[in-house]
Scaffold this motif. Sequence first.
Motif, mmCIF file in Angstrom:
data_model
loop_
_atom_site.group_PDB
_atom_site.id
_atom_site.type_symbol
_atom_site.label_atom_id
_atom_site.label_comp_id
_atom_site.label_asym_id
_atom_site.label_seq_id
_atom_site.Cartn_x
_atom_site.Cartn_y
_atom_site.Cartn_z
ATOM 1 N N CYS A 23 0.833 -1.219 0.000
ATOM 2 C CA CYS A 23 0.000 0.000 0.000
ATOM 3 C C CYS A 23 0.863 1.262 0.000
ATOM 4 C CB CYS A 23 -0.874 0.039 1.240
ATOM 5 S SG CYS A 23 -2.092 -1.247 1.340
ATOM 6 N N ALA A 24 1.823 1.326 0.935
ATOM 7 C CA ALA A 24 2.619 2.552 1.079
ATOM 8 C C ALA A 24 3.493 2.783 -0.152
ATOM 9 C CB ALA A 24 3.484 2.457 2.337
ATOM 10 N N GLY A 45 7.757 -9.872 -3.984
ATOM 11 C CA GLY A 45 6.733 -10.838 -4.409
ATOM 12 C C GLY A 45 6.666 -10.905 -5.927
ATOM 13 N N LYS A 51 2.655 -11.368 -1.351
ATOM 14 C CA LYS A 51 3.140 -11.769 -0.025
ATOM 15 C C LYS A 51 2.439 -10.999 1.091
ATOM 16 C CE LYS A 51 7.716 -13.356 -1.320
ATOM 17 N NZ LYS A 51 7.679 -14.670 -0.674
ATOM 18 N N MET A 53 -0.666 -9.433 3.555
ATOM 19 C CA MET A 53 -1.808 -9.957 4.302
ATOM 20 C C MET A 53 -2.412 -8.840 5.143
ATOM 21 S SD MET A 53 -1.536 -12.816 7.214
ATOM 22 C CE MET A 53 -2.734 -13.041 8.475
ATOM 23 N N THR A 54 -3.714 -8.916 5.266
ATOM 24 C CA THR A 54 -4.379 -8.017 6.194
ATOM 25 C C THR A 54 -5.556 -8.750 6.786
ATOM 26 O OG1 THR A 54 -5.123 -5.766 6.496
ATOM 27 C CG2 THR A 54 -6.005 -6.931 4.572
ATOM 28 N N ARG A 57 -10.040 -4.942 6.834
ATOM 29 C CA ARG A 57 -10.961 -3.877 6.473
ATOM 30 C C ARG A 57 -10.136 -2.603 6.319
ATOM 31 N NH1 ARG A 57 -14.894 -1.045 9.815
ATOM 32 N NH2 ARG A 57 -14.318 -2.209 11.666
ATOM 33 N N ALA A 137 14.095 -9.294 -4.264
ATOM 34 C CA ALA A 137 14.208 -8.686 -2.932
ATOM 35 C C ALA A 137 15.416 -7.752 -2.893
ATOM 36 C CB ALA A 137 14.361 -9.767 -1.879
ATOM 37 N N HIS A 287 1.415 -13.599 9.112
ATOM 38 C CA HIS A 287 2.147 -12.323 8.977
ATOM 39 C C HIS A 287 2.371 -11.724 10.351
ATOM 40 C CE1 HIS A 287 3.280 -8.522 7.005
ATOM 41 N NE2 HIS A 287 3.227 -9.183 5.859
ATOM 42 N N VAL A 288 3.340 -10.841 10.434
ATOM 43 C CA VAL A 288 3.609 -10.125 11.686
ATOM 44 C C VAL A 288 2.855 -8.791 11.653
ATOM 45 C CG1 VAL A 288 5.446 -8.998 13.006
ATOM 46 C CG2 VAL A 288 5.835 -11.238 11.993
ATOM 47 N N GLY A 324 -4.013 -0.021 9.672
ATOM 48 C CA GLY A 324 -2.650 -0.001 9.176
ATOM 49 C C GLY A 324 -2.663 0.448 7.714
ATOM 50 N N MET A 325 -3.653 -0.056 6.970
ATOM 51 C CA MET A 325 -3.670 0.268 5.537
ATOM 52 C C MET A 325 -3.979 1.740 5.258
ATOM 53 S SD MET A 325 -5.361 -3.122 3.853
ATOM 54 C CE MET A 325 -6.611 -3.342 5.098
HETATM 55 C C1 LIG Z 1 -3.324 -10.399 10.671
HETATM 56 C C2 LIG Z 1 -3.351 -8.936 10.287
HETATM 57 C C3 LIG Z 1 -4.558 -8.243 10.339
HETATM 58 C C4 LIG Z 1 -4.592 -6.908 9.963
HETATM 59 N N1 LIG Z 1 -5.808 -6.277 9.909
HETATM 60 C C5 LIG Z 1 -5.886 -5.022 9.408
HETATM 61 C C6 LIG Z 1 -7.140 -4.415 9.141
HETATM 62 O O1 LIG Z 1 -8.200 -5.018 9.279
HETATM 63 N N2 LIG Z 1 -7.147 -3.125 8.691
HETATM 64 C C7 LIG Z 1 -5.995 -2.428 8.449
HETATM 65 O O2 LIG Z 1 -6.058 -1.279 7.999
HETATM 66 N N3 LIG Z 1 -4.784 -2.995 8.666
HETATM 67 C C8 LIG Z 1 -4.703 -4.267 9.119
HETATM 68 N N4 LIG Z 1 -3.482 -4.872 9.278
HETATM 69 C C9 LIG Z 1 -2.255 -4.067 9.050
HETATM 70 C C10 LIG Z 1 -2.028 -3.809 7.572
HETATM 71 O O3 LIG Z 1 -2.142 -5.015 6.847
HETATM 72 C C11 LIG Z 1 -0.632 -3.200 7.376
HETATM 73 O O4 LIG Z 1 -0.539 -2.077 8.209
HETATM 74 C C12 LIG Z 1 -0.393 -2.787 5.922
HETATM 75 O O5 LIG Z 1 -0.347 -3.924 5.116
HETATM 76 C C13 LIG Z 1 0.911 -2.003 5.779
HETATM 77 O O6 LIG Z 1 1.148 -1.733 4.421
HETATM 78 P P1 LIG Z 1 2.630 -1.496 3.903
HETATM 79 O O7 LIG Z 1 2.520 -1.161 2.472
HETATM 80 O O8 LIG Z 1 3.316 -0.551 4.798
HETATM 81 O O9 LIG Z 1 3.363 -2.896 4.133
HETATM 82 P P2 LIG Z 1 3.111 -4.283 3.416
HETATM 83 O O10 LIG Z 1 1.712 -4.420 3.022
HETATM 84 O O11 LIG Z 1 3.695 -5.311 4.319
HETATM 85 O O12 LIG Z 1 3.983 -4.166 2.100
HETATM 86 C C14 LIG Z 1 5.392 -4.254 2.131
HETATM 87 C C15 LIG Z 1 5.848 -4.723 0.773
HETATM 88 O O13 LIG Z 1 7.256 -4.741 0.730
HETATM 89 C C16 LIG Z 1 7.698 -5.945 0.118
HETATM 90 N N5 LIG Z 1 9.058 -6.183 0.601
HETATM 91 C C17 LIG Z 1 9.463 -6.482 1.860
HETATM 92 N N6 LIG Z 1 10.794 -6.579 1.932
HETATM 93 C C18 LIG Z 1 11.268 -6.338 0.678
HETATM 94 C C19 LIG Z 1 12.558 -6.286 0.103
HETATM 95 N N7 LIG Z 1 13.649 -6.490 0.851
HETATM 96 N N8 LIG Z 1 12.671 -6.033 -1.208
HETATM 97 C C20 LIG Z 1 11.565 -5.808 -1.967
HETATM 98 N N9 LIG Z 1 10.307 -5.846 -1.482
HETATM 99 C C21 LIG Z 1 10.161 -6.081 -0.171
HETATM 100 C C22 LIG Z 1 6.665 -6.973 0.546
HETATM 101 O O14 LIG Z 1 6.646 -8.098 -0.300
HETATM 102 C C23 LIG Z 1 5.376 -6.153 0.464
HETATM 103 O O15 LIG Z 1 4.795 -6.162 -0.794
HETATM 104 C C24 LIG Z 1 -3.416 -6.222 9.606
HETATM 105 C C25 LIG Z 1 -2.193 -6.924 9.542
HETATM 106 C C26 LIG Z 1 -2.171 -8.274 9.840
HETATM 107 C C27 LIG Z 1 -0.876 -9.019 9.689
#
Ligand SMILES: Cc1cc2nc3c(=O)[nH]c(=O)nc-3n(C[C@H](O)[C@H](O)[C@H](O)COP(=O)(O)OP(=O)(O)OC[C@H]3O[C@@H](n4cnc5c(N)ncnc54)[C@H](O)[C@@H]3O)c2cc1C
Length: 438
Positions: A23-24, A45, A51, A53-54, A57, A137, A287-288, A324-325
């Motif tokens: 997302c970010a 991915g 890769k 997970m959420t 919502r 990666a 997922h963490v 988080g999203m």
């Molecule tokens: C069980 C669970 C339930 C959740 N429920 C909710 C919810 O209901 N509502 C909500 O808003 N949030 C929820 N969250 C939190 C939300 O999913 C995260 O806050 C959100 O996905 C963060 O987005 P991001 O883009 O920062 O990170 P991510 O979505 O983790 O994206 C990071 C990306 O970086 C890539 N990446 C990682 N390392 C490397 C590397 N070295 N080189 C290249 N690519 C790399 C990964 O493959 C991934 O695509 C939940 C999370 C979990 C685990």
Amino acid sequence: MAEITLDVDFEPDFDVIVVGGGCAGCVAAYKLAEAGKAVLVVERGNYSGAKNMTGGRIYTHSLAKVFPDYLDAPLQRKVSHERISLMAPDSNFTVDFTSRELTEPGQESWTVLRAPFDQWLAEKAEEAGAEIIPGIAVEDLLMANGKVVGISAAGEEMTARMVILADGVNSLLTSKAGLSKPAPAIDQVAVGAKETIQLDPAVIESRFLCNPGEGASWLFAGSMTNGAIGGAFVYTNEDSISIGIVATMSEVIKQDIPVYQMLENFKNRPEIAPLIRDGKLVEYSGHVVPEGGLKMMPELVGNGVIVAGDAAMMCMNLGYTVRGMDLAIASGEIAGKAAIQALDAGDTSKAGLQCYKTMLDQSFIMRDMKQYENFPEFMEECPRLFKGYPEMIRDIMNPMFIVNGQPRESLKKMAMGPIKEIGMFTIAKDAMKGMKAL
Ligand SMILES: Cc1cc2nc3c(=O)[nH]c(=O)nc-3n(C[C@H](O)[C@H](O)[C@H](O)COP(=O)(O)OP(=O)(O)OC[C@H]3O[C@@H](n4cnc5c(N)ncnc54)[C@H](O)[C@@H]3O)c2cc1C
């Protein structure tokens, strides 16, 4: 980090390299590409979302701000039912809240599945002109004269005027950039296990009492985590149910049942089994989740580098809502804007990138992170939320509803017994602390 030497007439390959196409990362790349900047996203991915997970919502306010056509995104169901439950080993107490205001534009939320959703975001970034390399990666950051100037991945080096780290909760690169500790403490992260179970849309609507196109968000605390800090979730998608467990890592390791078994037990509960009966398991994921809040945030700005989304620990689980999203999308947008400002000023040093911090401080992200700063401690100090209060509610409700020919007692007498078991003073203290933390 790999130190490289730059020629005097050094011209980088890109203006910005974004690590991570979640997302970010996708939103940051979209903003930069839209402004005509040369931007590369490297995603480990095989495609964006592969890769990720959420629960999940998404509160769509920040998505709508970046993409006015956000309703074209593969959103699943608009959430019209908010349910929260306190589950004892043999009972379940649920609040089901509906309100027209929950579904109004600007404040609505939708259930979402990350694989289609992240691919939609990646397509938006590509259409705007960003380049995306999936399936690789990023292993390291390139440094020259103390400044991040690129990445190394799959044996190749690529340079940029700056790098945006949007690589999620396990961001090894944030610590390589010297912005965070090598790993978060185990009481600051939770582990989540989730299944996606396919069901007919009409079956979902009748089981969850929803109109077509609408759905439910349902969060649980109590016995399903065996007393560990955490809970369970159930979200209705268009033709599937997302069901899972989240539990704090430091507590999980003390348990004698693993998280996947907690999920199995939860699915077999008499309150839950009918919801997923005859469904087909189509996805399993783990997922963490960063849950330590503001106190676990890394430094957000370095020399030639900024951090967004989960990599910056921008996530909050308040029990009745998980977010988080919307923070990842908003921080991606702000990261994009800050990078454009720094590039236009010709200064992507730490000083030039401070505008990122300023913009974040003025946004809902830092305000909300500060607002809920003490919530993680409250959860730690109040184990009764997970073992204690669900049982207390059961013991108050049972005599209310059970009529068996025995003489009835007054409601006050029925309630006071279970309340006294925990202690009025303890309950009042927990309530005060909870109200302060929220
Ligand atoms: C069980 C669970 C339930 C959740 N429920 C909710 C919810 O209901 N509502 C909500 O808003 N949030 C929820 N969250 C939190 C939300 O999913 C995260 O806050 C959100 O996905 C963060 O987005 P991001 O883009 O920062 O990170 P991510 O979505 O983790 O994206 C990071 C990306 O970086 C890539 N990446 C990682 N390392 C490397 C590397 N070295 N080189 C290249 N690519 C790399 C990964 O493959 C991934 O695509 C939940 C999370 C979990 C685990």
